[in-house]
Scaffold this motif. Structure first.
Motif, PDB file in Angstrom:
ATOM      1  N   ASP A  68       0.867  -1.183   0.000  1.00 36.89           N
ATOM      2  CA  ASP A  68       0.000   0.000   0.000  1.00 36.89           C
ATOM      3  C   ASP A  68       0.901   1.228   0.000  1.00 36.89           C
ATOM      4  OD1 ASP A  68      -1.742   2.050   0.411  1.00 36.89           O
ATOM      5  OD2 ASP A  68      -2.447   1.355   2.375  1.00 36.89           O
ATOM      6  N   SER A  70      -0.170   4.222  -0.819  1.00 34.33           N
ATOM      7  CA  SER A  70      -1.007   5.427  -0.785  1.00 34.33           C
ATOM      8  C   SER A  70      -0.583   6.446   0.279  1.00 34.33           C
ATOM      9  CB  SER A  70      -2.481   5.052  -0.627  1.00 34.33           C
ATOM     10  OG  SER A  70      -2.725   4.468   0.620  1.00 34.33           O
ATOM     11  N   GLY A  98      -2.261   2.284  -5.041  1.00 37.87           N
ATOM     12  CA  GLY A  98      -2.257   3.722  -4.791  1.00 37.87           C
ATOM     13  C   GLY A  98      -3.535   4.206  -4.142  1.00 37.87           C
ATOM     14  N   ARG A  99      -3.856   5.457  -4.379  1.00 35.74           N
ATOM     15  CA  ARG A  99      -4.924   6.103  -3.614  1.00 35.74           C
ATOM     16  C   ARG A  99      -6.315   5.884  -4.191  1.00 35.74           C
ATOM     17  NH1 ARG A  99      -1.699  11.755  -2.274  1.00 35.74           N
ATOM     18  NH2 ARG A  99       0.205  10.701  -1.613  1.00 35.74           N
ATOM     19  N   ASN A 103     -10.521   8.417  -6.699  1.00 34.37           N
ATOM     20  CA  ASN A 103     -10.320   9.263  -5.521  1.00 34.37           C
ATOM     21  C   ASN A 103     -10.151  10.736  -5.891  1.00 34.37           C
ATOM     22  OD1 ASN A 103      -9.539  10.510  -3.189  1.00 34.37           O
ATOM     23  ND2 ASN A 103      -8.013   8.974  -2.624  1.00 34.37           N
ATOM     24  N   ALA A 106      -7.272  13.034  -4.541  1.00 32.64           N
ATOM     25  CA  ALA A 106      -5.882  12.791  -4.950  1.00 32.64           C
ATOM     26  C   ALA A 106      -5.735  12.994  -6.457  1.00 32.64           C
ATOM     27  CB  ALA A 106      -5.465  11.369  -4.557  1.00 32.64           C
ATOM     28  N   GLU A 109      -2.302  12.640  -8.005  1.00 34.23           N
ATOM     29  CA  GLU A 109      -1.458  11.517  -7.591  1.00 34.23           C
ATOM     30  C   GLU A 109      -0.630  10.945  -8.740  1.00 34.23           C
ATOM     31  OE1 GLU A 109      -3.315   7.808  -6.684  1.00 34.23           O
ATOM     32  OE2 GLU A 109      -1.576   7.076  -5.604  1.00 34.23           O
ATOM     33  N   THR A 129      -3.951   3.972  -9.048  1.00 32.26           N
ATOM     34  CA  THR A 129      -3.586   5.378  -8.861  1.00 32.26           C
ATOM     35  C   THR A 129      -4.730   6.235  -9.383  1.00 32.26           C
ATOM     36  OG1 THR A 129      -2.601   5.563 -11.058  1.00 32.26           O
ATOM     37  CG2 THR A 129      -1.146   4.951  -9.257  1.00 32.26           C
ATOM     38  N   ARG A 130      -4.870   7.402  -8.826  1.00 34.81           N
ATOM     39  CA  ARG A 130      -5.891   8.305  -9.339  1.00 34.81           C
ATOM     40  C   ARG A 130      -5.486   8.856 -10.710  1.00 34.81           C
ATOM     41  NH1 ARG A 130      -8.076  10.742 -11.963  1.00 34.81           N
ATOM     42  NH2 ARG A 130      -9.508  12.484 -11.745  1.00 34.81           N
TER      43      ARG A 130
END
Ligand SMILES: [Ca+2]
Ligand SMILES: [Ca+2]
Length: 505
Positions: A68, A70, A98-99, A103, A106, A109, A129-130
């Motif tokens: 993780d 994030s 990732g986030r 999201n 973020a 990101e 990931t975002r």
């Protein structure tokens, strides 16, 4: 021997026997082993420290597990010659998370920022990931290698090379870009209404070789995603070859002043839009591709706008070719199939619904109908083309279609990938056995990922020729097995071939 030791020996045996095979059945060549300056990280804390203490020329080996990332700042790569790689070779064994794709807290990101030359990333998964999984930072980053990396549910791009100084000489190979999520309309005030998403966006890239990758189901909120491969704004001398692109809204897009981009030996079954959309290209070569565009809502399988110096030869286009603005293309020496010819096309291709656009008969029209072209020597399988070239991405060979090819006389045993794969409820493997193997002991067994045999599909004395075997997803006592990764192992005398089959329920 203790059970623990036994399990260890089994895992060693499994890792030795099973080279990693991609979704579309290509065996991934191993990276050369690191000689020195190796750090191994098997926990998130150890990985964090290794990345913080990175040094030039170092190799960071990452143990199996889910990491993780994030809570971390972006991972910055700012020494030259760094390698980070998963330990097992199977990218699903080492997963960075990732986030989150959706999201909106973020929206900036970026998981890994690259600010160096000769960076290698291999054998792992970058997911959720975002925005970007890998982003070149200041550009001018040369000679990096992205090898057998899985990009899974990244909210904007797997790889982003923004505007800036030119980055030279990257290789992106055996990677897998796949989304199982689709953005919502106007997510996080996205500038394109939920369509700012794709596999990779490249600006100012020169001399990159993008080959043997898979791009699956990359879609925008209203089916107008930006492309599995988008190259624009000063890209030059890219070679985009032997890729499989399936279910993505758009396949390969060139925009705004690209020069001498080569697109060859790709198989593309696009989603709602096109397989190629080429605008303002100079010297673009589109050769020996097979594209199969079933959707009739959009204008064409391939669209050219305002391009000069185009070479367009030996392609199979199911759908249509559209030319807009200032563009002149000699369309001779290709095969165009209108969508009313679905039955003709179905007789040619292995299984277009699975993205398998191999030719399946030596009597179909594309065989030996092509012309020799400078720069084209192999086909989608990476096999040398022989005799008169076939039109399209595949050079037909006996036992073609889902069978990988090789010199059967020398190899003795050739085994196809499993098809369909992933599968539910059943999958099929074809195999060919040479005369020299006739009479040898023979078996086909299904192994769980742990190496344990769960089913024997066939055993006895072998007959030469081409055969197939079906596995129905059950074990030796006919119980359905769980979703997961399995290996179908064909043993014939001393020869052994393994193919991966993924059961998805
Ligand atoms: Ca031929
Ligand atoms: Ca072939």
């Amino acid at each position: 021997m203790s059970m623990k030791n036994l399990a260890y020996l089994v895992s060693i045996a499994v890792s030795v026997c099973f080279a990693y095979t991609t979704f579309d059945g290509k065996e991934v060549p191993p990276l050369p082993p690191a000689q020195s300056n190796i750090v191994t990280a098997r926990t998130p804390v150890a990985l964090y420290q290794a990345l913080r203490n990175q040094s030039a020329g170092q190799t960071i080996v990452i143990g199996n597990g889910t990491y993780d990332v994030s809570p971390w700042e972006s991972i910055l790569i700012d020494v030259d010659g760094l390698t980070i790689q998963g330990e097992s070779g199977d990218p699903a064994d080492v997963v960075f998370v990732g986030r989150g794709f959706e999201n909106c807290d973020a929206v900036g990101e970026e998981m890994i920022k690259i600010n160096s030359d000769r960076f290698t990333i291999a054998n792992l998964t970058l997911s959720e990931t975002r925005t970007q999984a890998l982003k070149l930072q200041t550009m001018g980053n040369d000679s990096c290698l992205v090898h057998n990396v899985r990009f899974f549910n990244n909210g904007e791009w797997g790889i982003k090379a923004p505007n800036g100084p030119v980055s030279y000489g990257w290789e992106i190979r055996y990677c897998h870009f796949e989304n199982t999520k689709v953005p919502v309309i106007d997510r996080c005030q996205d500038m394109d209404g939920g369509n700012y998403i794709g596999g990779m966006t490249l600006m100012k890239c020169d001399g990159w070789n993008i080959h043997d990758n898979v791009y699956l189901n990359i879609q925008g909120a209203t089916n107008r995603a930006m492309g599995a491969i988008l190259a624009w704004n000063g890209c030059a001398s890219l070679v985009i070859q032997r890729n499989l692109i399936m279910g993505c809204d758009q396949g390969i897009d060139l925009w705004l002043t690209t020069t001498n981009v080569v697109i060859r030996n790709n198989m593309i079954v696009p989603g709602a839009m096109n397989s190629m959309y080429i605008t303002d290209g100079t010297g673009t070569q589109v050769c020996n591709n097979t594209v199969f565009s079933v959707f009739t809502t959009n204008n064409g399988a391939i669209i050219f706008n305002n391009s000069t110096g185009v070479t367009f030869k030996n392609n199979i286009v199911y759908g249509s070719l559209v030319q807009n603005g200032t563009v002149t293309i000699d369309t001779g020496n290709n095969i165009f199939l209108t969508r009313t010819n679905r039955l003709a096309a179905a007789a040619w291709f292995g299984d277009e619904s699975m993205g398998d656009l191999h030719l399946k008969s030596d009597t179909c029209a594309p065989v030996n109908a092509g012309i020799s072209l400078a720069g084209v020597s192999d086909d989608w399988d990476g096999v040398q083309r022989t005799g008169p070239y076939d039109i399209g991405a595949d050079e037909y060979a006996v036992g073609n279609g889902i069978l990988p090819q090789g010199d059967l006389g020398a190899a003795g045993l050739v085994v196809s990938q499993a098809s369909p794969n992933p599968f539910n409820p059943a999958t099929r493997v074809r195999y060919s056995i040479s005369e020299s193997m006739q009479g040898k002991l023979f078996s086909i067994k299904v192994h769980a990922a742990s190496g344990v045999v769960i089913k024997t599909l066939a055993s006895g004395i072998v007959l030469s020729g081409t055969h197939d075997v079906v596995w129905d997803g059950t074990d030796n006592v006919s119980h359905p097995v769980a979703s997961g990764i399995y290996w179908i192992v064909v043993q014939c005398g001393a020869a052994q071939k393994s193919v991966r089959a993924v059961l998805w329920k």
